[in-house]
Design a protein around this motif. Structure first.
Motif, PDB file in Angstrom:
ATOM      1  N   GLY A 192     -46.297   8.084 -64.368  1.00  0.00           N
ATOM      2  CA  GLY A 192     -44.904   7.946 -63.494  1.00  0.00           C
ATOM      3  C   GLY A 192     -43.680   8.592 -63.933  1.00  0.00           C
ATOM      4  O   GLY A 192     -42.814   8.535 -63.051  1.00  0.00           O
ATOM      5  N   LEU A 193     -43.653   9.267 -65.278  1.00  0.00           N
ATOM      6  CA  LEU A 193     -42.671   9.825 -65.774  1.00  0.00           C
ATOM      7  C   LEU A 193     -42.821  11.483 -65.602  1.00  0.00           C
ATOM      8  O   LEU A 193     -43.574  11.942 -66.047  1.00  0.00           O
ATOM      9  CB  LEU A 193     -42.359   9.366 -67.071  1.00  0.00           C
ATOM     10  N   ILE A 194     -41.716  11.938 -64.659  1.00  0.00           N
ATOM     11  CA  ILE A 194     -42.038  13.288 -64.599  1.00  0.00           C
ATOM     12  C   ILE A 194     -41.011  14.066 -65.441  1.00  0.00           C
ATOM     13  O   ILE A 194     -39.971  13.785 -65.688  1.00  0.00           O
ATOM     14  CB  ILE A 194     -41.439  13.820 -63.091  1.00  0.00           C
ATOM     15  N   THR A 195     -41.756  15.112 -66.118  1.00  0.00           N
ATOM     16  CA  THR A 195     -40.683  16.004 -67.207  1.00  0.00           C
ATOM     17  C   THR A 195     -40.637  17.371 -66.503  1.00  0.00           C
ATOM     18  O   THR A 195     -41.722  17.809 -66.139  1.00  0.00           O
ATOM     19  CB  THR A 195     -41.461  15.771 -68.401  1.00  0.00           C
TER      20      THR A 195
ATOM     21  N   ASP B  61     -39.099  20.916 -67.874  1.00  0.00           N
ATOM     22  CA  ASP B  61     -38.638  21.800 -69.058  1.00  0.00           C
ATOM     23  C   ASP B  61     -37.873  22.756 -68.478  1.00  0.00           C
ATOM     24  O   ASP B  61     -37.574  22.868 -67.232  1.00  0.00           O
ATOM     25  CB  ASP B  61     -39.824  22.321 -69.884  1.00  0.00           C
ATOM     26  N   ALA B  62     -37.387  23.758 -69.260  1.00  0.00           N
ATOM     27  CA  ALA B  62     -36.236  24.733 -68.941  1.00  0.00           C
ATOM     28  C   ALA B  62     -36.955  25.726 -67.708  1.00  0.00           C
ATOM     29  O   ALA B  62     -36.291  26.002 -66.749  1.00  0.00           O
ATOM     30  CB  ALA B  62     -35.837  25.476 -70.190  1.00  0.00           C
ATOM     31  N   ALA B  63     -38.060  25.992 -67.848  1.00  0.00           N
ATOM     32  CA  ALA B  63     -38.556  26.876 -66.803  1.00  0.00           C
ATOM     33  C   ALA B  63     -38.776  26.469 -65.670  1.00  0.00           C
ATOM     34  O   ALA B  63     -38.629  26.844 -64.339  1.00  0.00           O
ATOM     35  CB  ALA B  63     -40.003  27.252 -67.278  1.00  0.00           C
ATOM     36  N   ALA B  64     -39.082  24.906 -65.574  1.00  0.00           N
ATOM     37  CA  ALA B  64     -39.410  24.255 -64.233  1.00  0.00           C
ATOM     38  C   ALA B  64     -37.717  23.844 -63.588  1.00  0.00           C
ATOM     39  O   ALA B  64     -37.663  23.981 -62.634  1.00  0.00           O
ATOM     40  CB  ALA B  64     -39.928  22.844 -64.674  1.00  0.00           C
ATOM     41  N   VAL B  65     -36.740  23.897 -64.427  1.00  0.00           N
ATOM     42  CA  VAL B  65     -35.450  23.635 -64.028  1.00  0.00           C
ATOM     43  C   VAL B  65     -35.167  24.945 -63.352  1.00  0.00           C
ATOM     44  O   VAL B  65     -34.360  25.045 -62.307  1.00  0.00           O
ATOM     45  CB  VAL B  65     -34.568  23.343 -65.095  1.00  0.00           C
ATOM     46  N   ARG B  66     -35.340  26.157 -63.910  1.00  0.00           N
ATOM     47  CA  ARG B  66     -34.756  27.190 -63.576  1.00  0.00           C
ATOM     48  C   ARG B  66     -35.545  27.777 -62.071  1.00  0.00           C
ATOM     49  O   ARG B  66     -34.990  28.449 -61.057  1.00  0.00           O
ATOM     50  CB  ARG B  66     -35.269  28.546 -64.548  1.00  0.00           C
ATOM     51  N   ALA B  67     -36.950  27.204 -62.053  1.00  0.00           N
ATOM     52  CA  ALA B  67     -37.605  27.637 -60.653  1.00  0.00           C
ATOM     53  C   ALA B  67     -37.292  26.663 -59.726  1.00  0.00           C
ATOM     54  O   ALA B  67     -37.389  27.070 -58.395  1.00  0.00           O
ATOM     55  CB  ALA B  67     -39.256  27.532 -61.126  1.00  0.00           C
TER      56      ALA B  67
ATOM     57  N   GLY C 201     -30.440  19.205 -74.774  1.00  0.00           N
ATOM     58  CA  GLY C 201     -30.483  17.869 -74.601  1.00  0.00           C
ATOM     59  C   GLY C 201     -31.333  17.454 -73.385  1.00  0.00           C
ATOM     60  O   GLY C 201     -31.952  18.455 -72.916  1.00  0.00           O
ATOM     61  N   LEU C 202     -30.963  16.253 -72.922  1.00  0.00           N
ATOM     62  CA  LEU C 202     -32.054  15.619 -71.749  1.00  0.00           C
ATOM     63  C   LEU C 202     -30.926  15.170 -70.646  1.00  0.00           C
ATOM     64  O   LEU C 202     -29.980  14.543 -70.970  1.00  0.00           O
ATOM     65  CB  LEU C 202     -33.088  14.766 -72.271  1.00  0.00           C
ATOM     66  N   VAL C 203     -31.578  15.136 -69.331  1.00  0.00           N
ATOM     67  CA  VAL C 203     -31.038  14.237 -68.307  1.00  0.00           C
ATOM     68  C   VAL C 203     -32.125  13.224 -68.015  1.00  0.00           C
ATOM     69  O   VAL C 203     -33.245  13.641 -67.810  1.00  0.00           O
ATOM     70  CB  VAL C 203     -30.751  15.126 -67.256  1.00  0.00           C
ATOM     71  N   VAL C 204     -31.798  12.112 -68.265  1.00  0.00           N
ATOM     72  CA  VAL C 204     -32.762  11.014 -68.091  1.00  0.00           C
ATOM     73  C   VAL C 204     -32.323  10.231 -66.710  1.00  0.00           C
ATOM     74  O   VAL C 204     -31.328   9.805 -66.324  1.00  0.00           O
ATOM     75  CB  VAL C 204     -32.916  10.029 -69.110  1.00  0.00           C
ATOM     76  N   LEU C 205     -33.253  10.278 -65.781  1.00  0.00           N
ATOM     77  CA  LEU C 205     -33.298   9.393 -64.442  1.00  0.00           C
ATOM     78  C   LEU C 205     -33.954   7.995 -64.350  1.00  0.00           C
ATOM     79  O   LEU C 205     -35.242   7.989 -64.840  1.00  0.00           O
ATOM     80  CB  LEU C 205     -33.476  10.282 -63.262  1.00  0.00           C
ATOM     81  N   PHE C 206     -33.351   6.832 -63.662  1.00  0.00           N
ATOM     82  CA  PHE C 206     -33.954   5.755 -63.608  1.00  0.00           C
ATOM     83  C   PHE C 206     -33.988   5.340 -62.202  1.00  0.00           C
ATOM     84  O   PHE C 206     -33.155   5.710 -61.460  1.00  0.00           O
ATOM     85  CB  PHE C 206     -33.230   4.635 -64.385  1.00  0.00           C
TER      86      PHE C 206
ATOM     87  N   ARG D 249     -37.398   1.618 -63.526  1.00  0.00           N
ATOM     88  CA  ARG D 249     -38.056   2.318 -64.419  1.00  0.00           C
ATOM     89  C   ARG D 249     -37.657   3.777 -64.736  1.00  0.00           C
ATOM     90  O   ARG D 249     -36.884   4.346 -63.930  1.00  0.00           O
ATOM     91  CB  ARG D 249     -39.459   2.660 -63.718  1.00  0.00           C
ATOM     92  N   PRO D 250     -37.782   4.372 -65.928  1.00  0.00           N
ATOM     93  CA  PRO D 250     -37.351   5.883 -66.007  1.00  0.00           C
ATOM     94  C   PRO D 250     -38.448   6.705 -65.317  1.00  0.00           C
ATOM     95  O   PRO D 250     -39.702   6.440 -65.474  1.00  0.00           O
ATOM     96  CB  PRO D 250     -37.543   5.905 -67.597  1.00  0.00           C
ATOM     97  N   VAL D 251     -37.750   7.468 -64.456  1.00  0.00           N
ATOM     98  CA  VAL D 251     -38.622   8.144 -63.693  1.00  0.00           C
ATOM     99  C   VAL D 251     -38.741   9.778 -64.062  1.00  0.00           C
ATOM    100  O   VAL D 251     -39.583  10.366 -63.392  1.00  0.00           O
ATOM    101  CB  VAL D 251     -38.660   8.024 -62.110  1.00  0.00           C
ATOM    102  N   CYS D 252     -37.974  10.243 -64.718  1.00  0.00           N
ATOM    103  CA  CYS D 252     -37.642  11.569 -64.597  1.00  0.00           C
ATOM    104  C   CYS D 252     -36.872  11.950 -65.924  1.00  0.00           C
ATOM    105  O   CYS D 252     -35.757  11.409 -66.379  1.00  0.00           O
ATOM    106  CB  CYS D 252     -37.025  12.324 -63.569  1.00  0.00           C
ATOM    107  N   VAL D 253     -37.458  12.857 -66.941  1.00  0.00           N
ATOM    108  CA  VAL D 253     -36.449  13.533 -67.879  1.00  0.00           C
ATOM    109  C   VAL D 253     -36.615  15.048 -67.724  1.00  0.00           C
ATOM    110  O   VAL D 253     -37.764  15.785 -67.601  1.00  0.00           O
ATOM    111  CB  VAL D 253     -37.271  13.338 -69.129  1.00  0.00           C
ATOM    112  N   ALA D 254     -35.283  15.655 -67.583  1.00  0.00           N
ATOM    113  CA  ALA D 254     -35.082  16.987 -67.303  1.00  0.00           C
ATOM    114  C   ALA D 254     -34.379  17.876 -68.585  1.00  0.00           C
ATOM    115  O   ALA D 254     -33.511  17.102 -69.128  1.00  0.00           O
ATOM    116  CB  ALA D 254     -34.611  17.213 -66.146  1.00  0.00           C
TER     117      ALA D 254
END
Length: 320
Positions: free
Chosen positions: A5-8, A10-16, A89-94, A100-105
């Motif tokens: 349930g945790l979406i990660t 990475d840099a490539a996914a952020v750019r896209a 670093g990271l951005v963490v979403l709940f 629940r933590p749901v995303c780390v970007a």
């Protein structure tokens, strides 16, 4: 990728997933809702690890019952270039329902894009409509992202790049020119400033590289490179001459280095901060009063800007 349930992302996914027009719109709304008191964030806290190494924590909550979280970032000097500091670093979403933590970007890539988007928002709100000449001071990654964001809000006919490393400035200009942008490198900074109508400081300078006495009436300046007390890209005279507008008043009063230096020198007081950019966007405060005003926007970075960008990426991932 997704697991438990945790979406990660990475840099490539952020750019896209984080396009500039979309990010400009998200940042504009984040600035407005923060100044309206709809979204919440605490002042950033920074732990000094010594040797120029910093660890920052920036928590916030988006509007209403939306996602909440934090940006966690290290700011370390590059070993081969100690004057340049890299943000990782990271951005963490709940989830707002069950926590629940749901995303780390990837925070570094989000920061690159949303910082340039925030500059574009401020430029759109504060620069004259007829500006044609843009000057970018600096040769790092933010120069590349600002080259993508700023032409989306103004039709620049001439874009100049100045850097202490003249070869790097020339290389950046050549790369941009190959992409169809009207970009060239310059070596005479005072002359470039005299012709510029929009200026962005995007450096790791510890002492002023841009002086207030050089500015022409009507220019708009974006102060982006320094985000902690100490290193200043511009002098106190520039701060004194301009209508000084910030992204966050609370953060600026403790972390806007050039403002703090000008205040300590007795050139300005706290009332010199005209407004938050969100107040200008909401129509509560006039940013530019006329074509002769010198306006400046101080970018320190909102946690809610990072959270809004990460939330957009998270929702797009869920849709896919």
């Amino acid at each position: 990728m997704e697991g438990s349930g945790l979406i990660t992302l990475d840099a490539a996914a952020v750019r896209a997933g984080l396009d500039y027009p979309g990010c400009i719109g998200m940042v504009r709304e984040a600035m407005k809702t923060l100044s309206a008191g709809v979204t919440l964030q605490l002042p950033r806290s920074i732990i000094d690890l010594g040797g120029g190494r910093l660890f920052g924590q920036m928590p916030g909550a988006l509007a209403g019952d939306d996602l909440f979280g934090a940006k966690l970032v290290s700011v370390f000097p590059e070993p081969e270039r100690p004057s340049i500091r890299r943000h990782r670093g990271l951005v963490v979403l709940f989830d707002p329902v069950d926590g629940r933590p749901v995303c780390v970007a990837d925070a570094e890539e989000i920061t690159h894009i949303r910082t340039a988007a925030a500059t574009a928002v401020a430029t759109d709100a504060l620069a004259r409509r007829d500006v044609r000449n843009l000057l970018l001071i600096g040769t790092g990654s933010q120069t590349r992202t600002h080259l993508k964001a700023l032409p989306l809000v103004r039709d620049f006919q001439h874009i100049l790049i100045w850097g202490r490393d003249t070869e790097k400035a020339a290389g950046l200009a050549a790369d941009a020119a190959r992409q169809g942008l009207p970009v060239s490198a310059v070596t005479d900074l005072p002359s470039a400033v005299a012709d510029a109508e929009v200026i962005c400081t995007l450096t790791g300078a510890s002492q002023p590289v841009l002086l207030g006495e050089w500015l022409r009436p009507g220019v708009h300046v974006n102060l982006v490179g320094s985000s902690v007390p100490g290193p200043v890209e511009v002098d106190g005279e520039l701060v004194r001459r301009c209508r000084y507008i910030v992204d966050s008043r609370a953060n600026a009063l403790v972390a806007a280095a050039e403002f703090l230096a000008a205040r300590q020198a007795g050139l300005v007081d706290d009332q010199h901060i005209v407004a938050e950019i969100g107040e200008v966007l909401l129509g509560r405060v006039t940013g530019r009063r006329d074509d002769t005003d010198i306006t400046a926007y101080k970018s320190l970075g909102h946690a809610v800007q990072d959270l809004a960008a990460a939330a957009h990426l998270y929702r797009r991932s869920l849709e896919r």
